[in-house]
Structure formats: structure tokens, C-alpha cells
Design a protein around this motif. Structure first.
Motif, short mmCIF file in Angstrom:
data_model
loop_
_atom_site.label_atom_id
_atom_site.label_comp_id
_atom_site.label_asym_id
_atom_site.label_seq_id
_atom_site.Cartn_x
_atom_site.Cartn_y
_atom_site.Cartn_z
N ALA A 93 0.86 -1.19 0.00
CA ALA A 93 0.00 0.00 0.00
C ALA A 93 0.89 1.23 0.00
O ALA A 93 1.89 1.27 0.72
CB ALA A 93 -0.91 0.01 1.22
N ASP A 94 0.55 2.23 -0.82
CA ASP A 94 1.37 3.44 -0.90
C ASP A 94 0.81 4.52 0.03
O ASP A 94 -0.37 4.55 0.34
CB ASP A 94 1.48 3.95 -2.34
N MET A 95 1.69 5.44 0.48
CA MET A 95 1.34 6.36 1.57
C MET A 95 1.34 7.83 1.21
O MET A 95 0.74 8.64 1.92
CB MET A 95 2.31 6.16 2.74
N ASP A 96 2.05 8.25 0.16
CA ASP A 96 2.30 9.68 -0.04
C ASP A 96 1.14 10.38 -0.72
O ASP A 96 0.30 9.77 -1.38
CB ASP A 96 3.59 9.90 -0.83
N ASP A 114 -4.48 7.55 1.04
CA ASP A 114 -4.96 7.48 2.41
C ASP A 114 -5.88 6.26 2.59
O ASP A 114 -5.82 5.57 3.62
CB ASP A 114 -5.67 8.77 2.81
N LEU A 115 -6.70 5.97 1.57
CA LEU A 115 -7.51 4.76 1.62
C LEU A 115 -6.65 3.51 1.49
O LEU A 115 -6.86 2.53 2.20
CB LEU A 115 -8.56 4.77 0.50
N HIS A 116 -5.67 3.54 0.58
CA HIS A 116 -4.81 2.37 0.39
C HIS A 116 -4.12 1.99 1.70
O HIS A 116 -4.09 0.81 2.08
CB HIS A 116 -3.74 2.65 -0.67
N THR A 117 -3.56 3.00 2.38
CA THR A 117 -2.85 2.75 3.63
C THR A 117 -3.80 2.21 4.69
O THR A 117 -3.49 1.26 5.41
CB THR A 117 -2.19 4.05 4.12
N THR A 118 -4.98 2.82 4.77
CA THR A 118 -5.97 2.38 5.75
C THR A 118 -6.41 0.95 5.50
O THR A 118 -6.53 0.15 6.44
CB THR A 118 -7.17 3.33 5.72
N ILE A 119 -6.65 0.61 4.25
CA ILE A 119 -7.06 -0.76 3.92
C ILE A 119 -5.96 -1.74 4.28
O ILE A 119 -6.22 -2.82 4.83
CB ILE A 119 -7.44 -0.85 2.43
N GLY A 120 -4.70 -1.40 3.99
CA GLY A 120 -3.60 -2.28 4.36
C GLY A 120 -3.55 -2.53 5.85
O GLY A 120 -3.35 -3.68 6.30
#
Length: 436
Positions: free
Chosen positions: A119-122, A143-149
Motif C-alpha cells: 500500500a502506498d502512503m504519499d 490514504d484509503l490504500h494505507t488504511t485498507i492495508g
């Protein structure tokens, strides 16, 4: 994102992501399991229950990340949030990987595959936003990708006694700069964790809670060149060269919502108009000693066409007196998802959610790119898209990099449920009892 300004044609990121689902534009996958879906297994039912308990907490996490957008290389707050959550879930956590990258390792009870999830964060810088604002913003869904991870890790951590193998969570910095994946790889993340496969999920303008898969396709790479013109009249010749280079494009970036909707249909069409394309941009600027530099940047599909396009640029440059052209040693690679894993994730999601909740992207989006390509060049895996479009909303509200980007937060729970089940399926499932 891909910078669209002709004066600065350097390709640095994706600009748009597209796709559609059978439910129709702006539709929504309603709560519960669609009629075509199979009954969830015992493990999947447990995943759904655990994810349901996390919905409110994960929404709050996403909003925290969203309020603190951090550019590539500066993901301090986001990385700290991720590391704290993974540690609290009982994972083995390493920070500072390739910059601010975070790696969490979840060990199952028995032997099995090692499955990685990235998942990417920036956040997106202002000059990479389409009709956006003056500040960095999470308009690409990281922000969604990080949260899902984080949510997937927390769910599977509660089920570790039923898992075989290991699940490795890679929270990647620097994706918008196309630098983070290489930084983590150069820092030895693959050698230390040795994943057998790797998977990722990205927001896209599909009805919320639906998915698009990419077997055998993906997103194009990128290449660029610098052409220097010298002598009297260099400026005029540069202008003509810029026009000639632009004429090599076979596609035009979408300008309206209707254009985006059409792009979605074309991406879904097998052997359609996007089976082969070139998107070329060029701009001129003064150089030293009265010279003029023409910078050209392009994406093409398939990736094997790069030598062909470079030859075209050399021939075109040769028509101009006193012009010389230079290329980088290698073009940035396309992200191509292996066909078999792509079909396997499609089959899993269709069984889990029903066929109407899953679509296939049969072509690459000309205006987009992904440094997940570097992971897939070393480890087989999948890259799928998660629908974040609100019912009835304009497509620009679900299209990454648009200033209007406003994803439906119900997509978080959908992503956690689907990816937790998929990773458990890939790592191996035992018969032990889940953690309390």
C-alpha cells in the motif's frame, strides 16, 4: 502522476485511472452478498465480522491520514501511524525501509506461501493535481490504500492460528515520485522477506465496493528524450519539432466527464482502440549559448514498442539540421500483471462477491503509470482496482488526481474484506480456531 504541462513533459506519475463495472456508472454494491455470490466460507464469515467491527475505527484512521497529507519522502506522520497499528496487532515491524517505508510481518501457525501486500502512503503535490488546490492533498486515494492495508493486517492478525505461511505488509513511500518501490527494493526488502507473490489495490472510478482486475494488462511505462537544436533559427525549428512530436500521439487526454466515461468503456473493450497507443508530449525551452532544448516524454503500449518509438524520434530529429537527441539508458517499465494471477483474483472475487461486482480491464490507460511495476518485475502478483464512486456522483469525484476526488469511505470496508480473504486464500488456510 503524469505532468500534463507541455513546458514540463517529464513523466513522474499516473494522472488518471479508469474502469467500469456491469452495475453501471455511478452504481453501488449494496451491503450484503449479491445473489450471484457463493455463501461465504467459515473463514470468510469470520473476516467479514472482524472487518465490520473495525469499520468506524478505520474510517477515523483514513481521516487522520487525509488531514495530514505528506509528499514523497516526507511520510513521517503516516508511517508512524502505520507502524503503531501494526505493532499493536502483533506483527513484526521494521521502519525506515527505503526512506519512511514500513514493513510488517504476520506469521501464520503452519507452513505455507509468503504473500506480500503493498500500500502506498504519499500525497499528491499541487502541480500533479488536475484542477486541484495549492497544497499537497490525498487526491489519489493513498490514504484509503494505507488504511485498507492496516485493516487487512488487523483482521488477519486475529486469525493467525488459522493461517499458514506469512503475510508481509509493505507500506511504501514515494510512489508519486516513482521512487519508493525502487528505494525499498534497493534497501533489500525482497531479500529479507522473500515473498512468493505480491498484491496491491488501488482506488478507481467504479461503483463503490466493486472491483476491476488486470490479468495480462496493467499500466504503461514511460520514456523521455532531450533534443538540442543549435545555430540561427533554433527557436523556430524547435517550435516546428514540438508540433511534429505531438503529431505522433494516437490518443488525447480526456477533458470532460464524458471523455472519462468513454475512456472507461475503451479500457474494458477487448482488442479495442487502446490495444496499441502512443501518448507523446513535448515542450521547448532556452538552453545555454542560445541553444534550444526540446524535451519529449511519452507512454506507449505495449512496452515492447519503446525501441520502435525511439527510432521514430531519431528519424524525426534527423530532419532538423544541427539537432542531437539523447535518451536515458532504460525507459521506466510498464506495470504488466501476469495473466494467471489476474484470472485467479478475478475468480476469487467473483465467487466472493458475485460476477456483477467484478470487471476486467482489457487495455492499459494511456495517461497513467505505477511504480508497483518494479515489484511485479521481480515477484508475480496482482494489481486490482477498488471502486470508490458514490452513487450518482460525477466521475471526476472518483478519478485519482482530480481536485474533485471525494471517495466513498464505504470502499474501505469492501477493500479490507476482499483483500483479507484473498491474502488468506493465497497464504494457506488451516483448520485451527481464530484468535478471540
Amino acid at each position: 502522476m503524469t505532468d500534463r504541462r507541455l513546458g514540463n513533459p517529464a513523466l513522474t506519475r499516473r494522472s488518471v485511472l479508469g474502469g467500469a463495472v456491469a452495475l453501471g456508472a455511478g452504481g453501488v454494491l449494496t451491503a450484503g452478498i449479491p445473489a450471484q455470490a457463493a455463501e461465504p466460507s467459515d473463514l470468510e464469515g469470520r473476516i467479514d465480522a472482524l472487518a465490520g467491527r473495525l469499520d468506524a475505527d478505520l474510517t477515523a484512521l483514513r481521516r487522520d491520514i487525509h488531514r495530514h497529507p505528506e509528499l514523497a519522502g516526507g511520510e513521517v506522520h503516516t508511517a508512524a501511524l502505520v507502524a503503531d497499528r501494526l505493532r499493536a496487532a502483533g506483527l513484526e515491524v521494521t521502519t525506515g525501509v527505503g526512506g519512511h517505508g514500513v514493513v510488517g510481518v504476520l506469521r501464520g501457525k503452519g507452513r505455507g506461501r509468503t504473500v506480500a501486500y503493498r500500500a502506498d502512503m504519499d500525497a499528491v503535490p499541487p502541480d500533479s493535481q488536475i484542477n486541484g488546490g495549492p497544497d499537497p492533498a490525498h487526491v489519489c486515494g493513498h490514504d484509503l490504500h494505507t488504511t485498507i492495508g492496516v485493516g487487512v493486517a488487523e483482521v488477519l492478525a486475529r486469525l493467525r492460528t488459522r493461517l499458514h505461511g506469512r503475510v508481509v505488509f509493505l507500506s511504501q513511500p514515494g510512489e508519486e515520485a516513482l521512487a519508493g518501490a525502487q528505494a525499498m527494493i534497493s534497501d533489500g526488502v525482497l531479500e529479507r522477506t522473500r515473498p512468493d507473490e505480491i498484491h496491491a489495490l488501488h482506488c478507481g472510478p467504479f461503483p463503490v465496493g466493486t472491483f476491476a482486475v488486470t490479468p495480462g494488462t496493467g499500466l504503461p511505462g514511460q520514456d523521455h528524450s532531450s533534443i538540442t537544436l543549435t545555430g540561427p533559427g533554433a527557436s523556430g525549428r524547435a517550435d516546428r519539432l514540438v508540433a511534429d512530436l505531438g503529431a505522433l500521439s494516437t490518443v488525447t487526454p480526456p477533458q470532460t466527464s464524458a471523455d472519462l466515461e468513454r475512456l472507461i468503456r475503451e479500457v474494458e473493450t477487448p482488442h479495442g482502440p487502446l490495444a496499441r497507443f502512443v501518448w507523446m508530449r513535448a515542450g521547448a525551452r532556452p538552453a545555454a549559448n542560445g541553444d534550444v532544448e526540446v524535451r519529449a516524454a511519452y507512454r506507449c503500449w505495449p512496452q515492447e514498442r519503446v525501441p520502435e518509438i525511439r527510432d521514430q524520434l531519431r528519424r524525426l530529429t534527423g530532419r532538423y539540421p544541427d539537432a542531437r537527441i539523447e535518451f536515458p539508458a532504460d525507459a521506466f517499465p510498464a506495470m504488466v500483471c501476469p495473466p494467471r494471477p489476474g484470472r485467479e483474483v478475478r475468480d476469487y472475487l467473483e465467487r466472493r462477491l458475485g460476477r456483477q461486482a467484478v470487471t476486467t480491464m482489457n487495455a492499459a490507460i494511456p495517461f497513467s503509470g505505477e511504480d508497483f511495476a518494479l515489484f511485479l518485475r521481480r515477484v508475480p502478483g496482482t494489481f486490482s482496482f477498488l471502486g470508490v464512486r458514490r452513487p450518482g456522483a460525477d466521475i471526476t469525484t472518483a478519478y485519482p488526481h482530480f481536485g474533485a476526488f471525494d471517495p466513498d469511505e464505504r470502499a474501505i470496508g469492501a477493500g479490507v474484506r476482499a483483500m483479507a480473504g484473498w491474502l488468506a486464500h493465497r497464504a494457506g488456510i488451516g483448520t485451527g480456531h481464530s484468535a478471540p
